[in-house]
Design a protein around this motif. Structure first.
Motif, mmCIF file in Angstrom:
data_model
loop_
_atom_site.group_PDB
_atom_site.id
_atom_site.type_symbol
_atom_site.label_atom_id
_atom_site.label_comp_id
_atom_site.label_asym_id
_atom_site.label_seq_id
_atom_site.Cartn_x
_atom_site.Cartn_y
_atom_site.Cartn_z
ATOM 1 N N SER A 1 -9.822 8.081 15.449
ATOM 2 C CA SER A 1 -10.814 7.985 14.463
ATOM 3 C C SER A 1 -11.975 9.250 13.817
ATOM 4 O O SER A 1 -12.225 9.989 13.985
ATOM 5 N N ASN B 1 -14.582 -5.640 3.911
ATOM 6 C CA ASN B 1 -14.365 -5.233 5.671
ATOM 7 C C ASN B 1 -12.414 -5.817 5.048
ATOM 8 O O ASN B 1 -11.719 -5.389 5.711
ATOM 9 N N ASN C 1 -9.749 -3.585 5.280
ATOM 10 C CA ASN C 1 -8.958 -3.931 6.288
ATOM 11 C C ASN C 1 -7.377 -3.641 6.223
ATOM 12 O O ASN C 1 -6.638 -3.937 7.292
ATOM 13 N N ASN C 2 -6.917 -4.290 5.357
ATOM 14 C CA ASN C 2 -6.256 -4.226 5.242
ATOM 15 C C ASN C 2 -5.013 -3.755 4.119
ATOM 16 O O ASN C 2 -3.886 -3.576 3.384
ATOM 17 N N LYS D 1 -3.623 0.465 3.681
ATOM 18 C CA LYS D 1 -3.245 1.393 4.260
ATOM 19 C C LYS D 1 -2.904 2.977 3.253
ATOM 20 O O LYS D 1 -2.514 2.840 2.172
ATOM 21 N N LYS E 1 -4.831 3.453 8.173
ATOM 22 C CA LYS E 1 -5.246 2.993 7.937
ATOM 23 C C LYS E 1 -7.066 2.387 8.608
ATOM 24 O O LYS E 1 -7.766 3.888 8.180
ATOM 25 N N LYS F 1 -10.858 0.583 8.993
ATOM 26 C CA LYS F 1 -11.918 -0.202 9.617
ATOM 27 C C LYS F 1 -13.329 0.020 8.656
ATOM 28 O O LYS F 1 -13.492 0.602 8.884
ATOM 29 N N SER F 2 -13.627 -1.231 8.071
ATOM 30 C CA SER F 2 -14.893 -1.225 7.580
ATOM 31 C C SER F 2 -14.928 -2.767 8.634
ATOM 32 O O SER F 2 -14.721 -3.646 8.800
ATOM 33 N N GLN F 3 -16.991 -2.079 8.592
ATOM 34 C CA GLN F 3 -17.768 -3.538 9.089
ATOM 35 C C GLN F 3 -19.067 -3.679 9.003
ATOM 36 O O GLN F 3 -19.850 -3.922 9.395
ATOM 37 N N THR G 1 -20.092 2.309 7.780
ATOM 38 C CA THR G 1 -19.882 0.639 8.769
ATOM 39 C C THR G 1 -18.465 1.328 7.864
ATOM 40 O O THR G 1 -17.317 0.067 7.983
ATOM 41 N N GLU H 1 -8.704 5.519 10.378
ATOM 42 C CA GLU H 1 -7.750 6.153 11.348
ATOM 43 C C GLU H 1 -6.172 6.533 11.079
ATOM 44 O O GLU H 1 -5.816 5.545 10.493
#
Length: 368
Positions: free
Chosen positions: A32, A277, A281-282, A284, A289, A291-293, A332, A336
């Motif tokens: 990460s 997000n 998150n979709n 690559k 890939k 990761k959005s938060q 955010t 990864e």
């Protein structure tokens, strides 16, 4: 007697060994790498105010250098996996493109004054057919002048794809009375991401159109409930005025306005967070890939605080506002991956800025 290797016991032992080893061999461990933004409002304020002053004093000529300085500051302060981004555009190249764009705009203005009907008849279809070229040139220029770890990005979108997504997609939204809008946003996101490359590695976005419709339907539901609440509060304010209760009317009006501002800000934050997000998150890049938060409540607070800062400081807090937004976006977002060092820089031309600057002058603004 010596046991044959093909006995049932030997087969069972081999099978057990294979089953136990397979998950270990197939498992892929991702590291990460959080994005971080180190820019400060005070630092950017000095760049921002100098850019404004010099742009005014030079009658707009310095705007090309101002744009490069701003991009270099934000790119240089955005880091991930131990590296920072670079903006490599030449201000002179941007200036040349901007001059051509301004000349075209001035020509359009004077022709529209002298021959308004003829100019509109010719310019509207001409603009529709030129806009995909302008958009692609703008995206290609910006990507090719953006680098990470000395490897440049690239944009490979074709004119035909841009025409279908931007022009025909927009017309589909109009003729469907807005029903196709979520689909169109998804198509634009796919076009932008799937035609972007880092070195020789393409990005890939697999986006479910249903998630886009769910996002906008939920936003419409929240907005509908908000409208009903505002209608009720407005009725109370009206009743206070009708029954000669000015205090009730004033308080009711204030609460209505406050609830409206907070409520519609939340709707905007909700859509932005969901779509942000959903996109990252979709997406690559090879085996890497994102990761959005993003959080709608946190975004709402940030939007409201930033708006208050701008109002109270008469606009001088804009550098802090921009830095706050960029910092939250970085905080955010996580990359990864496990093969960040495997990319090969493709040999690509730095391109030219004509398309980008035409886009700026004619208000074609794209953001990803």
């Amino acid at each position: 007697m010596e046991q044959s290797p093909n006995t049932p016991e030997a087969d069972l032992t081999a099978a057990t060994s294979t089953v136990s080893a397979t998950p270990t061999e197939a498992a892929i461990e991702f590291d990460s790498h959080p994005f971080t933004f180190h820019g400060l409002g005070g630092e950017f304020f000095r760049i921002w105010i100098v850019n404004i002053v010099l742009t005014i004093l030079t009658l707009g000529i310095y705007a090309a250098w101002a744009k490069v300085r701003t991009h270099q500051y934000f790119y240089g302060n955005m880091q991930v996996a131990g590296g920072s981004f670079q903006y490599l555009a030449n201000p002179v190249t941007i200036l040349k493109g901007r001059i051509i764009a301004v000349v075209l705009f001035v020509a359009f203005f004077f022709l529209n004054q002298q021959f308004p009907v003829e100019t509109m008849v010719v310019s509207i279809p001409l603009f529709l057919f030129l806009s995909p070229w302008i958009i692609n040139r703008s995206l290609r220029f910006n990507m090719r002048n953006t680098a990470f770890r000395n490897i440049r990005f690239d944009f490979t979108g074709s004119y035909g794809s841009a025409f279908c997504n931007f022009v025909l997609g927009y017309l589909a939204v109009l003729f469907s009375f807005g029903i196709a809008f979520p689909w169109w946003i998804r198509q634009l996101n796919k076009y932008l991401v799937n035609n972007t490359k880092y070195g020789d590695a393409p990005f890939e976005a697999k986006l479910d159109v249903g998630e886009y419709y769910i996002t906008f339907l939920m936003a419409m539901l929240i907005a509908t409930v908000l409208y009903i609440g505002l209608f009720v509060l407005g009725g109370l304010s009206f009743a206070g005025a009708a029954f000669d209760a000015p205090a009730v009317a004033t308080i009711g009006t204030g609460i209505t306005v406050l609830v409206g501002i907070i409520g519609f800000t939340f709707v905007k934050a909700f859509v932005n967070a969901r779509l942000g997000n959903l996109l990252f998150n979709n997406t690559k890049l090879k085996e890497n890939k994102f990761k959005s938060q993003l959080d709608a409540k946190a975004l709402t607070k940030l939007y409201l605080l930033n708006a208050l800062l701008i109002i109270v400081t008469l606009g001088f807090a804009i550098p802090w506002v921009i830095c706050n937004l960029v910092r939250y976006r970085a905080e955010t977002l996580v990359l990864e991956g496990n093969d960040l060092d495997s990319f090969v820089a493709a040999q690509i031309d730095a391109g030219n800025a004509i398309g980008e600057e035409i886009g700026d002058v004619f208000d074609i603004e794209l953001g990803l």
